[in-house]
Design a protein around this motif. Structure first.
Motif, mmCIF file in Angstrom:
data_model
loop_
_atom_site.group_PDB
_atom_site.id
_atom_site.type_symbol
_atom_site.label_atom_id
_atom_site.label_comp_id
_atom_site.label_asym_id
_atom_site.label_seq_id
_atom_site.Cartn_x
_atom_site.Cartn_y
_atom_site.Cartn_z
ATOM 1 N N PRO A 320 0.832 -1.420 -0.018
ATOM 2 C CA PRO A 320 0.035 0.117 0.025
ATOM 3 C C PRO A 320 0.862 1.231 -0.155
ATOM 4 O O PRO A 320 1.884 1.343 0.906
ATOM 5 C CB PRO A 320 -0.739 -0.059 1.433
ATOM 6 C CG PRO A 320 -0.693 -1.609 1.637
ATOM 7 C CD PRO A 320 0.441 -2.050 1.049
ATOM 8 N N SER A 321 0.563 2.217 -0.677
ATOM 9 C CA SER A 321 1.075 3.514 -0.839
ATOM 10 C C SER A 321 0.685 4.453 0.247
ATOM 11 O O SER A 321 1.209 5.419 0.382
ATOM 12 C CB SER A 321 1.090 4.162 -2.237
ATOM 13 O OG SER A 321 -0.174 4.093 -2.652
ATOM 14 N N GLY A 322 -0.449 4.170 0.667
ATOM 15 C CA GLY A 322 -1.194 5.047 1.880
ATOM 16 C C GLY A 322 -2.166 4.352 2.702
ATOM 17 O O GLY A 322 -2.078 3.281 2.881
ATOM 18 N N LYS A 323 -3.074 5.046 3.266
ATOM 19 C CA LYS A 323 -3.960 4.464 4.252
ATOM 20 C C LYS A 323 -4.788 3.661 3.152
ATOM 21 O O LYS A 323 -5.505 4.190 2.219
ATOM 22 C CB LYS A 323 -4.689 5.310 4.785
ATOM 23 C CG LYS A 323 -5.611 4.878 5.902
ATOM 24 C CD LYS A 323 -6.498 6.006 6.603
ATOM 25 C CE LYS A 323 -7.460 5.513 7.681
ATOM 26 N NZ LYS A 323 -8.161 6.361 8.487
ATOM 27 N N VAL A 324 -5.053 2.391 3.728
ATOM 28 C CA VAL A 324 -5.915 1.466 2.661
ATOM 29 C C VAL A 324 -7.463 1.570 2.884
ATOM 30 O O VAL A 324 -7.796 1.600 4.297
ATOM 31 C CB VAL A 324 -5.518 0.012 2.740
ATOM 32 C CG1 VAL A 324 -6.651 -0.776 2.088
ATOM 33 C CG2 VAL A 324 -4.186 -0.129 2.503
ATOM 34 N N ARG A 325 -8.394 1.994 2.332
ATOM 35 C CA ARG A 325 -9.878 2.159 2.448
ATOM 36 C C ARG A 325 -10.408 0.945 2.922
ATOM 37 O O ARG A 325 -10.114 -0.108 2.246
ATOM 38 C CB ARG A 325 -10.406 2.708 1.253
ATOM 39 C CG ARG A 325 -12.032 3.160 1.405
ATOM 40 C CD ARG A 325 -12.452 3.668 0.222
ATOM 41 N NE ARG A 325 -12.428 2.931 -0.801
ATOM 42 C CZ ARG A 325 -13.368 1.934 -1.112
ATOM 43 N NH1 ARG A 325 -14.325 1.686 -0.280
ATOM 44 N NH2 ARG A 325 -13.147 0.986 -1.963
ATOM 45 N N SER A 326 -11.014 0.726 3.950
ATOM 46 C CA SER A 326 -11.817 -0.430 4.318
ATOM 47 C C SER A 326 -12.823 -0.822 3.219
ATOM 48 O O SER A 326 -13.672 0.122 2.844
ATOM 49 C CB SER A 326 -12.465 -0.634 5.583
ATOM 50 O OG SER A 326 -11.225 0.034 6.449
ATOM 51 N N GLU A 327 -13.206 -2.045 3.171
ATOM 52 C CA GLU A 327 -14.184 -2.414 2.153
ATOM 53 C C GLU A 327 -15.463 -2.392 2.887
ATOM 54 O O GLU A 327 -15.731 -2.767 3.958
ATOM 55 C CB GLU A 327 -13.966 -3.804 1.711
ATOM 56 C CG GLU A 327 -14.819 -4.175 0.594
ATOM 57 C CD GLU A 327 -14.644 -5.681 0.303
ATOM 58 O OE1 GLU A 327 -14.805 -6.012 -0.779
ATOM 59 O OE2 GLU A 327 -14.186 -6.694 1.160
ATOM 60 N N THR A 328 -16.688 -1.884 2.222
ATOM 61 C CA THR A 328 -17.790 -1.512 2.971
ATOM 62 C C THR A 328 -18.640 -2.851 2.909
ATOM 63 O O THR A 328 -18.230 -3.855 2.186
ATOM 64 C CB THR A 328 -18.803 -0.586 2.135
ATOM 65 O OG1 THR A 328 -19.106 -1.092 0.933
ATOM 66 C CG2 THR A 328 -18.052 0.925 2.189
ATOM 67 N N HIS A 329 -19.600 -3.222 3.858
ATOM 68 C CA HIS A 329 -20.312 -4.334 3.714
ATOM 69 C C HIS A 329 -21.028 -4.557 2.488
ATOM 70 O O HIS A 329 -21.052 -5.740 1.756
ATOM 71 C CB HIS A 329 -21.634 -4.220 4.986
ATOM 72 C CG HIS A 329 -22.195 -5.426 4.805
ATOM 73 N ND1 HIS A 329 -21.825 -6.626 5.313
ATOM 74 C CD2 HIS A 329 -23.678 -5.685 4.516
ATOM 75 C CE1 HIS A 329 -22.774 -7.475 5.265
ATOM 76 N NE2 HIS A 329 -23.795 -7.171 4.820
ATOM 77 N N ALA A 330 -21.572 -3.583 1.812
ATOM 78 C CA ALA A 330 -22.044 -4.023 0.409
ATOM 79 C C ALA A 330 -21.132 -4.389 -0.717
ATOM 80 O O ALA A 330 -21.383 -5.018 -1.555
ATOM 81 C CB ALA A 330 -22.823 -2.373 -0.041
#
Length: 473
Positions: A320-330
Motif C-alpha cells: 500500500p502507498s497510503g492508508k487502505v480504505r476499508s471495504e464496505t459491507h455492500a
C-alpha cells in the motif's frame, strides 16, 4: 558500442555443448541452425515491456542492436544505435531497416494494423532482412482469421521471411503496471479480473525477451508459433493469495464480462478496446490461458521465472502507498456474489466437459447433494459425489453435455442457476446410436468459503424416457 564478434554464417555443432566466444554461447543440437554473422537487429518498441529486455538479450549474445522509437533521443539504453521509427510515417522505415538482418516486430496500435504490417513486411523483404520475430499474444490461434491480432499473424505466416510468432500468456509485469493492475493492488488491495474460475499461466516479460533474442541471433523455431507461459497456471484466488503472502492482504474479485464492459464504457474507453479486452477475458474463461508449455525452457535452456520470484522483486510496488480504505459491507457482499457466480460457471463448465476432477474441486469435502426427484437418496461426501457424477455423465455419449445458462442469480451465500441441456442419451433403454435429449434443470447451491457445501438439483427424469420412446417408436 560493443561490436559483434565475428562468426561464420552457418555453425555446425555436435550434440554436446560447444564453447563459443563470450556473449554468444549457446546450446547446440545435431540440427544445423543459421546464426546471423555480425548480427544487426532492429528492435521495434525498444523502450517497451519486452523490447528493453530484448535489447539486453541481444547485446549479451553479441549482436549489434538498432533501437527503434518515435523519440529515439529519449531512449535510456546503452550500447545501441538509436533510430527514429514511426509506424505512421513510412519515410522512417527505410533508414531503420537498412543493413538489418533481423527484426523484433511489435505491431502498432491502429485500426489499419493489418495493412500497415503488411506494407512493412514487403519493405523488410526488399531490404534483405532474413529473420522476423513477431510479438503476438496468448491464444490468438483460437480466434477467427478476420480478428486483427490473428489476421496480423496470417500476414506474417504468408511472408517468405524466416518468421517466428511469440504468443505469450498474460505478463506478470502487468501486476505492477499503473495502466493495468498496479494501482488497484497497491491502493485498493484488490485484483479485479474476468476469469470464470479458469487459471492463467502468468509469464515474466524477461522470459519472453530471452526467447526472442535467442531466436533472432541463433535461429531455431523458424516458421513456428510458440505459446509462451510461466511454470504454473493460477486461478484468480490463487494469484491473490500469492500476492498476499508477499505484500499483505489482497482480494481477488471476479467480474463478469457484462460488468467489465459496463465499467470500461463508463471510463470512456472506445468500443474497439472494449471488444478487444472482451476477447481476452472470454479466452481466459474458456481455459485457453490455463495451459502451461515448456517453450521457454526449450528455447533458452533454462526454466521460466516463477510468480513468487517476480512478486518478491517488486514487493515495494505491491504494498500500500497510503492508508487502505476499508471495504464496505455492500462491497464485500458484491465481491462474494461475483466469486460465487464464477464458481458456479466453473462447476457447470467442468460438468458439461466431463472433467470430473475439476467438477469435484468445486465442492466441500462435506458436500450434501440431492437429486430432488429422489429426495430420500441424498449423496454425502466428495467420494460418493464423484462416483455419482461419473455414473451420471456416463449416460451421455462421451460424457458430454451442451449447456446453456438461462438464468443465473448469485449472492454471498447462494447461487441459483437454470440450465437448458442438450446431449445424446446412451443410458438404459437407449438404442445403440443413442437418443437426442433436451431438458431443463435448476441447481440451488449453498457456498461457504469458496466451496459448494450443498446442492439441490431439480429436473424431470421422465424426459429421458420420452426421448427414447420418440426414437424407438
Amino acid at each position: 558500442m560493443r561490436e559483434a564478434l565475428p562468426l561464420s554464417a552457418v555453425i555446425r555443432c555436435p550434440s554436446n555443448s560447444v564453447h563459443l566466444p563470450a556473449g554468444i554461447r549457446r546450446q547446440c543440437t545435431t540440427t544445423t541452425r543459421t546464426t546471423i554473422a555480425m548480427s544487426q537487429i532492429l528492435v521495434i518498441g525498444a523502450s517497451g515491456k519486452t523490447g528493453r529486455h530484448v535489447v539486453t538479450g541481444l547485446i549479451t549474445r553479441g549482436a549489434t542492436v538498432r533501437a527503434a522509437s518515435r523519440t529515439p533521443e529519449k531512449l535510456d539504453l546503452e550500447e545501441v544505435y538509436r533510430v527514429r521509427f514511426d509506424w505512421h510515417d513510412e519515410s522512417t522505415w527505410g533508414p531503420a531497416i537498412e543493413g538489418i538482418e533481423g527484426v523484433y516486430l511489435v505491431k502498432p496500435e491502429s485500426a489499419d494494423v493489418v495493412e500497415v504490417v503488411g506494407r512493412f513486411l514487403e519493405e523488410v523483404k526488399t531490404a534483405g532482412v532474413v529473420r522476423v520475430v513477431l510479438l503476438s499474444e496468448g491464444a490468438t490461434q483460437t480466434r477467427p482469421d478476420h480478428i486483427a491480432e490473428r489476421h496480423v499473424e496470417r500476414v506474417v505466416e504468408a511472408s517468405d521471411l524466416e518468421w517466428t510468432i511469440l504468443r505469450p500468456s498474460w505478463y506478470m509485469d502487468d501486476l505492477v503496471d499503473e495502466d493495468f493492475f498496479g494501482t488497484m493492488i497497491r491502493n485498493d488491495r484488490v485484483i479485479v479480473m474476468t476469469t470464470g474460475g479458469s487459471a492463467t499461466a502468468w509469464i515474466d516479460a524477461r522470459d519472453i525477451a530471452e526467447v526472442a533474442a535467442e531466436i533472432l541471433v541463433n535461429g531455431g523455431a523458424a516458421r513456428q508459433a510458440l505459446n509462451l507461459t510461466g511454470p504454473e497456471a493460477l486461478t484468480l484466488d490463487q494469484l491473490a493469495k500469492r500476492i498476499t503472502a508477499t505484500a499483505g492482504p489482497v482480494e481477488g474479485v471476479e467480474e463478469s464480462v457484462a460488468e467489465a464492459q459496463k465499467r470500461m464504457r463508463a471510463d470512456g474507453l472506445d468500443e474497439g478496446f472494449v471488444t478487444y479486452i472482451t476477447r481476452i477475458s472470454e479466452s481466459i474463461v474458456e481455459g485457453n490461458t490455463a495451459i502451461v508449455t515448456g517453450e521457454v525452457a526449450r528455447v533458452t535452456a533454462r526454466p521460466p521465472r516463477n510468480i513468487d520470484t517476480f512478486l518478491a522483486e517488486h514487493e515495494s510496488q505491491l504494498r500500500p502507498s497510503g492508508k487502505v480504505r476499508s471495504e464496505t459491507h455492500a462491497e464485500q457482499a458484491l465481491r462474494c456474489a461475483r466469486n460465487n457466480e464464477a464458481l458456479f460457471r466453473r462447476q457447470i463448465s467442468a460438468w458439461a466437459g466431463n472433467k470430473i476432477d475439476d467438477l469435484v474441486d468445486c465442492y466441500a469435502s462435506s458436500i450434501v447433494y440431492r437429486d430432488m426427484p429422489f429426495p430420500d437418496e441424498p449423496i454425502s461426501g466428495k467420494a460418493a459425489f464423484r462416483e455419482h457424477m461419473k455414473g451420471y455423465n456416463a449416460l451421455f455419449a462421451d460424457g458430454q453435455v451442451e449447456v446453456e445458462l438461462v438464468t443465473l442469480t448469485a449472492s454471498g451465500t447462494n447461487v441459483v442457476g437454470e440450465l437448458r441441456c442438450h446431449a445424446r442419451y446412451v443410458g438404459p433403454g437407449a438404442p445403440e446410436e443413442g437418443a437426442p435429449v433436451s431438458w431443463y434443470a435448476t441447481l440451488i447451491d449453498t457456498v461457504v468459503d469458496g466451496e459448494i457445501v450443498s446442492e439441490h438439483a431439480y429436473f424431470d427424469p421422465a424426459t429421458f424416457d420420452r426421448a427414447v420412446q420418440q426414437v424407438t417408436s
